[in-house]
Design a protein around this motif. Structure first.
Motif, PDB file in Angstrom:
ATOM      1  N   ASN B  56       0.857  -1.191   0.000  1.00 24.23           N
ATOM      2  CA  ASN B  56       0.000   0.000   0.000  1.00 24.23           C
ATOM      3  C   ASN B  56       0.893   1.242   0.000  1.00 24.23           C
ATOM      4  O   ASN B  56       1.514   1.564   1.008  1.00 24.23           O
ATOM      5  CB  ASN B  56      -0.892  -0.043   1.251  1.00 24.23           C
ATOM      6  CG  ASN B  56      -1.719   1.220   1.439  1.00 24.23           C
ATOM      7  OD1 ASN B  56      -1.521   2.213   0.739  1.00 24.23           O
ATOM      8  ND2 ASN B  56      -2.628   1.190   2.393  1.00 24.23           N
ATOM      9  N   TYR B  87      -9.902   5.556   5.636  1.00 22.12           N
ATOM     10  CA  TYR B  87     -10.727   4.605   4.878  1.00 22.12           C
ATOM     11  C   TYR B  87     -11.781   5.359   4.053  1.00 22.12           C
ATOM     12  O   TYR B  87     -12.401   4.797   3.180  1.00 22.12           O
ATOM     13  CB  TYR B  87     -11.422   3.620   5.815  1.00 22.12           C
ATOM     14  CG  TYR B  87     -10.550   2.515   6.368  1.00 22.12           C
ATOM     15  CD1 TYR B  87     -10.564   1.240   5.799  1.00 22.12           C
ATOM     16  CD2 TYR B  87      -9.739   2.727   7.464  1.00 22.12           C
ATOM     17  CE1 TYR B  87      -9.793   0.212   6.313  1.00 22.12           C
ATOM     18  CE2 TYR B  87      -8.959   1.701   7.992  1.00 22.12           C
ATOM     19  CZ  TYR B  87      -8.989   0.440   7.417  1.00 22.12           C
ATOM     20  OH  TYR B  87      -8.224  -0.573   7.933  1.00 22.12           O
ATOM     21  N   SER B  93      -6.094  -0.118   0.869  1.00 23.03           N
ATOM     22  CA  SER B  93      -6.228  -1.563   0.774  1.00 23.03           C
ATOM     23  C   SER B  93      -4.994  -2.155   0.119  1.00 23.03           C
ATOM     24  O   SER B  93      -4.355  -1.520  -0.721  1.00 23.03           O
ATOM     25  CB  SER B  93      -7.467  -1.904  -0.061  1.00 23.03           C
ATOM     26  OG  SER B  93      -7.614  -3.288  -0.152  1.00 23.03           O
ATOM     27  N   ARG B 100     -11.034  -7.713  -5.451  1.00 25.86           N
ATOM     28  CA  ARG B 100     -11.994  -7.294  -4.419  1.00 25.86           C
ATOM     29  C   ARG B 100     -13.373  -7.891  -4.707  1.00 25.86           C
ATOM     30  O   ARG B 100     -13.878  -7.749  -5.813  1.00 25.86           O
ATOM     31  CB  ARG B 100     -12.103  -5.758  -4.386  1.00 25.86           C
ATOM     32  CG  ARG B 100     -10.809  -5.109  -3.949  1.00 25.86           C
ATOM     33  CD  ARG B 100     -10.880  -3.598  -4.058  1.00 25.86           C
ATOM     34  NE  ARG B 100      -9.543  -3.016  -3.879  1.00 25.86           N
ATOM     35  CZ  ARG B 100      -9.235  -1.765  -4.132  1.00 25.86           C
ATOM     36  NH1 ARG B 100     -10.160  -0.920  -4.590  1.00 25.86           N
ATOM     37  NH2 ARG B 100      -8.002  -1.324  -3.950  1.00 25.86           N
ATOM     38  N   HIS B 117     -13.907  -0.558   3.468  1.00 25.63           N
ATOM     39  CA  HIS B 117     -12.957  -1.606   3.818  1.00 25.63           C
ATOM     40  C   HIS B 117     -13.183  -2.757   2.843  1.00 25.63           C
ATOM     41  O   HIS B 117     -14.161  -3.481   2.942  1.00 25.63           O
ATOM     42  CB  HIS B 117     -13.191  -2.051   5.270  1.00 25.63           C
ATOM     43  CG  HIS B 117     -12.105  -2.948   5.801  1.00 25.63           C
ATOM     44  ND1 HIS B 117     -12.022  -3.301   7.113  1.00 25.63           N
ATOM     45  CD2 HIS B 117     -11.046  -3.555   5.201  1.00 25.63           C
ATOM     46  CE1 HIS B 117     -10.961  -4.078   7.306  1.00 25.63           C
ATOM     47  NE2 HIS B 117     -10.372  -4.244   6.148  1.00 25.63           N
ATOM     48  N   TRP B 118     -12.245  -2.884   1.884  1.00 24.32           N
ATOM     49  CA  TRP B 118     -12.442  -3.899   0.849  1.00 24.32           C
ATOM     50  C   TRP B 118     -12.033  -5.277   1.330  1.00 24.32           C
ATOM     51  O   TRP B 118     -11.105  -5.420   2.140  1.00 24.32           O
ATOM     52  CB  TRP B 118     -11.621  -3.537  -0.394  1.00 24.32           C
ATOM     53  CG  TRP B 118     -12.312  -2.550  -1.257  1.00 24.32           C
ATOM     54  CD1 TRP B 118     -13.348  -2.785  -2.120  1.00 24.32           C
ATOM     55  CD2 TRP B 118     -12.040  -1.151  -1.344  1.00 24.32           C
ATOM     56  NE1 TRP B 118     -13.742  -1.615  -2.729  1.00 24.32           N
ATOM     57  CE2 TRP B 118     -12.954  -0.602  -2.281  1.00 24.32           C
ATOM     58  CE3 TRP B 118     -11.129  -0.305  -0.733  1.00 24.32           C
ATOM     59  CZ2 TRP B 118     -12.973   0.741  -2.608  1.00 24.32           C
ATOM     60  CZ3 TRP B 118     -11.142   1.031  -1.067  1.00 24.32           C
ATOM     61  CH2 TRP B 118     -12.058   1.552  -1.979  1.00 24.32           C
ATOM     62  N   HIS B 119     -12.722  -6.263   0.779  1.00 24.60           N
ATOM     63  CA  HIS B 119     -12.389  -7.653   1.090  1.00 24.60           C
ATOM     64  C   HIS B 119     -12.331  -8.484  -0.181  1.00 24.60           C
ATOM     65  O   HIS B 119     -12.930  -8.134  -1.208  1.00 24.60           O
ATOM     66  CB  HIS B 119     -13.442  -8.254   2.038  1.00 24.60           C
ATOM     67  CG  HIS B 119     -13.204  -7.877   3.477  1.00 24.60           C
ATOM     68  ND1 HIS B 119     -12.262  -8.475   4.254  1.00 24.60           N
ATOM     69  CD2 HIS B 119     -13.787  -6.925   4.256  1.00 24.60           C
ATOM     70  CE1 HIS B 119     -12.267  -7.933   5.465  1.00 24.60           C
ATOM     71  NE2 HIS B 119     -13.182  -6.978   5.486  1.00 24.60           N
ATOM     72  N   TRP B 346      -5.113  -7.422   5.100  1.00 26.14           N
ATOM     73  CA  TRP B 346      -5.237  -6.832   3.757  1.00 26.14           C
ATOM     74  C   TRP B 346      -5.604  -5.359   3.769  1.00 26.14           C
ATOM     75  O   TRP B 346      -5.881  -4.775   2.744  1.00 26.14           O
ATOM     76  CB  TRP B 346      -6.254  -7.640   2.958  1.00 26.14           C
ATOM     77  CG  TRP B 346      -5.826  -9.064   2.836  1.00 26.14           C
ATOM     78  CD1 TRP B 346      -6.193 -10.102   3.645  1.00 26.14           C
ATOM     79  CD2 TRP B 346      -4.888  -9.606   1.895  1.00 26.14           C
ATOM     80  NE1 TRP B 346      -5.546 -11.254   3.271  1.00 26.14           N
ATOM     81  CE2 TRP B 346      -4.748 -10.978   2.194  1.00 26.14           C
ATOM     82  CE3 TRP B 346      -4.163  -9.057   0.825  1.00 26.14           C
ATOM     83  CZ2 TRP B 346      -3.900 -11.814   1.464  1.00 26.14           C
ATOM     84  CZ3 TRP B 346      -3.330  -9.893   0.088  1.00 26.14           C
ATOM     85  CH2 TRP B 346      -3.205 -11.255   0.418  1.00 26.14           C
ATOM     86  N   SER B 347      -5.672  -4.764   4.937  1.00 24.87           N
ATOM     87  CA  SER B 347      -6.015  -3.333   4.977  1.00 24.87           C
ATOM     88  C   SER B 347      -4.987  -2.582   5.812  1.00 24.87           C
ATOM     89  O   SER B 347      -3.958  -2.149   5.280  1.00 24.87           O
ATOM     90  CB  SER B 347      -7.425  -3.141   5.514  1.00 24.87           C
ATOM     91  OG  SER B 347      -7.593  -3.860   6.731  1.00 24.87           O
TER      92      SER B 347
END
Lengths: 455, 386
Positions: B56, B87, B93, B100, B117-119, B346-347
């Protein structure tokens, strides 16, 4: 109240007990009686002399109420002593006989307008005389600890020969009480026409008790507070509302040419530290026009040095975790933005939140976290600054202006057309003159009702 | 181009391996977890910070700016704070756009920009596994001996609120329990997409139970229920062994009560002991949750009156930091909640929340979420403009 001063006012009693409805009704009836006895027939000239005396007393270093205020003020209000002293003394210095007279002349056109029917020179017919009368009882609903606005309103209320009940939010009445005590001390009969009480906002039962007796209500507060009061106040009672506002500075190219930029930096710091930036006349953002003499980024860097130096002379004072947390969070955010966004810089006190300066190229107006947290933004011209302020359109009170005489007229005209209500030199944003038209309205005349006598 | 994803994937696998698979389904397994050890946690946190700095660029620049790239950070306390506001303002992310699969938004009014907040499938797998592991430590079905037969969620069906991390959490719990317990989502959405509760139906369901139930909901939905019961002059008595799971705060959608008052009112109105109310602390920007009470079973109730402090799982640690100095205060001091969350692979391993808390032995006591600078003056604040 554990103090040497007597308990004249409801708020002097223990702050743990809110007043009862009956207590407030009694207080209102007493106020009205006292007004009839002591105030209604009093001449304006005598009131002016007394009020100027009240303010003069505050300028005496050994005046007991002043000493008490400066001793206990910091713990009661959270303002450090230097901030408190400077703010209060600046205010008192404005309350002179000349300024009070000028205010009446400005708003009413005649010094004896509130004493008897009189004619103006401007009334060419010569066949009309007018008298302006204040309400019998005014209720003031105040916001927070900043005293200037409530002191002014109390003075105007007394000038209009009205009795007044000032409702403070819980825990915020200290300065108002001290001011009222100084009026009582100077002239007990005048002091007997004032009442100060504290209770948490939204106690409908208590507020209705006062509305039942009042002729006019003034409220200072957030949009939500004003809207709630508006719903409560009966329709036949006049309501004057003063909403929360923001202010900013604008520095033109011309102001940075030649000499004087050090004085300008000092004045900018004066505006930031006055009342620790908590008033609606304090700047959130300083717009600086691009210029070759002192480019905006360099202005910001110099201003950070001046803030750092001023912190030593006039410390901001401690904040609670709740007050400091937004500053810490905002700083962390700008650390990240500054790390990868060219044109963003952050200067700040180390190991404390005492002062923070954010420089951004982006002209978008940012609402500061206050407590000496200032944005400096680069703009090409006034239009760009106004574009950046669009989201606070209608909510801008004051622009502190630094401009050369040749630029000033045009800038002021543009600002006025856009809706700004006050433009003043930088350094005096928190020191409006007594005749300031609060929110663009004539402050004294707003309280009065006119009677015209056509002869 | 440097592969920044494989090291994060490997980190995630190692993190999952710290949970003994045999114990994952049973609860009470975390006392011996290796990440309770300071050294192990420190090493893992610093490694994750480094890996995220690689993946990132925003965080990498922050690490560079702090002159604290890999090797120079000695302790997880030194990992720079990343406020939740990032965020909203940045794409914060490590998951490439193409990977995503979902995004969680912070709850807030529609007028405000919300956190994102991406997943991905991978990050959700981690989230769900760790969520259930820590949740099992606190709920009576952890060891499979629950007397309860039903879970009732006062929130809308998860499919209707795909961007709510809370709804996803409840869906995960519901799915994990599907063999043992029935689940029912009672909540609804208003036309403006606010969460609402059909009161008559809710009261009908809650008053017709003959076996213990777990009722999950946000604080404001519980308050709406309390207000309804009060208006109707009704009280319910949930079957013995029932449990309330309260989370999510008021969000300005109901009147606000002190925690003590809130729990007292809930206990009275729903006929449940205060010790059977479990509070969860979490947010869309985090992947770990803190709980304030261990509710094991009706055989082992918590003694009444014990102070209740929030506690994170071993893979997350909290610092209550002074906003003035950024350093952690002593026990009993008030500050901001800063979480180092290894589950946020991941964030952002570092999350500076907008919550104010008091540091306590073994946890923290939440005082509330920051709305805006505390006012003493008359200047406008950003909250007034929202």
């Amino acid at each position: 109240m554990d103090m040497d001063l007597p308990n004249y006012f409801i708020a002097d009693l223990s702050t743990e007990n809110t007043p009862s409805r009956e207590m407030l009704t009694d207080a209102c009836l007493t106020l009205k009686r006292n007004r009839q006895r002591y105030l209604q027939a009093r001449s304006t000239a005598s009131l002016i002399r007394t009020l100027a005396n009240v303010a003069e007393h505050w300028t005496y270093p050994h005046y007991p109420i002043r000493q008490y205020t400066f001793e206990h003020g910091p713990s009661a209000t959270g303002f450090p002593s230097t901030t408190l002293e400077k703010g209060l003394l600046d205010f008192m210095s404005e309350i002179t006989e000349e300024n009070l007279q000028a205010l009446i002349e400005q708003d009413l056109g005649h010094l004896r307008r509130m004493d008897e029917p009189c004619a103006n020179a401007s009334d060419r017919s010569g066949q009309r005389m007018s008298l302006a009368l204040g309400p019998e009882l005014i209720m003031h609903i105040t916001a927070g600890n900043l005293p200037n606005s409530v002191f002014s309103t109390m003075l105007l209320g007394l000038l209009s020969k009205s009795s007044q009940l000032v409702k403070c939010a819980t825990g915020t009445s200290f300065l108002t009480r001290m001011f009222a005590h100084s009026i009582y001390d100077t002239d007990p009969k005048l002091g007997a026409c004032l009442e100060i009480a504290e209770w948490p906002g939204g106690e409908d039962d208590l507020e209705q008790a006062v509305y039942a007796e009042a002729d006019l209500v003034t409220v200072t507060g957030s949009d939500a507070t004003i809207s709630a009061v508006r719903k409560q106040v009966p329709e036949d009672i006049k309501l004057l509302a003063y909403g929360h506002k923001v202010s900013a500075c604008y520095i033109s190219k011309g102001a940075l040419q030649g000499f004087g930029f050090r004085a300008l930096l000092n004045r900018a710091v004066d505006d930031i530290v006055a009342w620790n930036q908590l008033g609606c006349l304090s700047p959130h953002v300083i717009y600086v026009e691009e210029n070759p003499e002192l480019p905006p980024i360099q202005f910001a860097e110099r201003l950070a040095d001046y803030l750092k130096d001023r912190e030593i002379e006039e410390p901001r004072g401690p904040l609670s975790a709740k007050q400091a947390a937004p500053i810490a969070a905002r700083r962390s955010f700008y650390d990240i933005r500054a790390a990868h966004t060219p044109g963003t810089f952050c200067w700040k006190s180390e190991g404390s939140t005492d002062w923070t300066l954010i420089f951004e190229e982006d002209p978008l107006f940012q609402v500061s976290c206050l407590h000496r947290f200032i944005y400096v933004k680069r703009v090409e011209n006034i239009q760009e600054a106004i574009g950046g302020m669009e989201k606070v359109h209608g909510k801008v009170s004051t622009i502190g202006l630094a401009a050369s005489p040749t630029e000033a007229n045009e800038l002021v005209e543009v600002l006025a057309q856009w809706g700004v209500q006050r433009v003043c030199p930088m350094g005096s944003m928190q020191k409006p003159p007594l005749c300031w038209r609060h929110d663009g309205r004539p402050a004294l005349a707003d309280l009065l009702t006119w009677m015209d006598w056509e002869i | 181009m440097k592969d920044t994803l494989s090291p994060l994937r490997a980190f995630q696998e190692r993190l999952l391996e710290t949970l003994n698979p045999e114990h994952r389904q049973q609860g009470h397994i975390l006392d011996q977890h290796c990440l309770w050890q300071d050294d192990a946690f420190n090493e893992a946190a610093l490694e994750l910070a480094f890996l995220q700095g690689q993946a990132n660029p925003h965080f990498g620049a922050l690490l560079d700016q702090n002159r604290s790239g890999h090797g120079s950070l000695a302790h997880w306390h030194q990992i720079p704070c990343v406020p939740t506001h990032v965020y909203k303002a940045f794409e914060w992310s490590c998951i490439p756009e193409a990977h995503r699969t979902s995004v969680f938004h912070s709850s807030g009014t529609t007028r405000r920009q919300t956190s994102r907040h991406w997943h991905s499938e991978l990050s959700l797998q981690l989230y769900e596994t760790l969520l259930l592991a820590w949740c099992r430590e606190h709920l009576p079905w952890g060891n499979g001996t629950s007397e309860s037969g039903a879970c009732i969620f006062l929130t809308p069906e998860p499919g209707r609120t795909p961007h709510s991390s809370l709804a996803h959490m409840f869906a995960t719990i519901s799915f994990a329990l599907k063999e043992k317990m029935t689940s029912r989502f009672l909540g609804d959405l208003s036309p403006t997409r606010q969460w609402t509760l059909p009161m008559e139906e809710t009261v009908r369901v809650l008053s017709g139970l003959d076996r213990p139930v777990h009722v999950f909901g946000t604080a404001f939905l519980f308050v709406h229920l309390l207000d309804y019961l009060s208006r109707e002059d009704r009280q319910l008595t949930l079957p013995a062994g029932s449990l309330l799971f309260e989370t999510g705060g008021y969000k300005g959608q109901s009147r606000e009560l002190s925690k003590q008052r809130f729990h007292e009112d809930l206990a009275t109105a729903l006929g449940i002991r205060r010790e059977r109310i479990l509070c969860e602390y979490g947010m869309s920007e985090l992947s770990s949750q803190a709980y304030d009470l261990e509710v094991h079973s009706s055989m082992h109730p918590e003694p009444a009156g014990r102070p209740r402090y929030f506690r994170f799982p071993p893979w997350a640690r909290v610092r209550v930091i002074s906003p003035e100095t950024g350093s952690e205060g002593g026990i009993g001091e008030t500050g901001m909640v800063h979480v180092i969350d290894l589950a946020n692979v991941w964030s952002s391993v570092s999350v500076l929340t907008e919550d104010i808390a008091v540091r306590q032995h073994g946890g923290f006591e939440l005082l509330g979420r920051l709305k805006a600078a505390e006012k003493r003056g008359c200047s406008l604040l950003s909250a007034d403009l929202a």
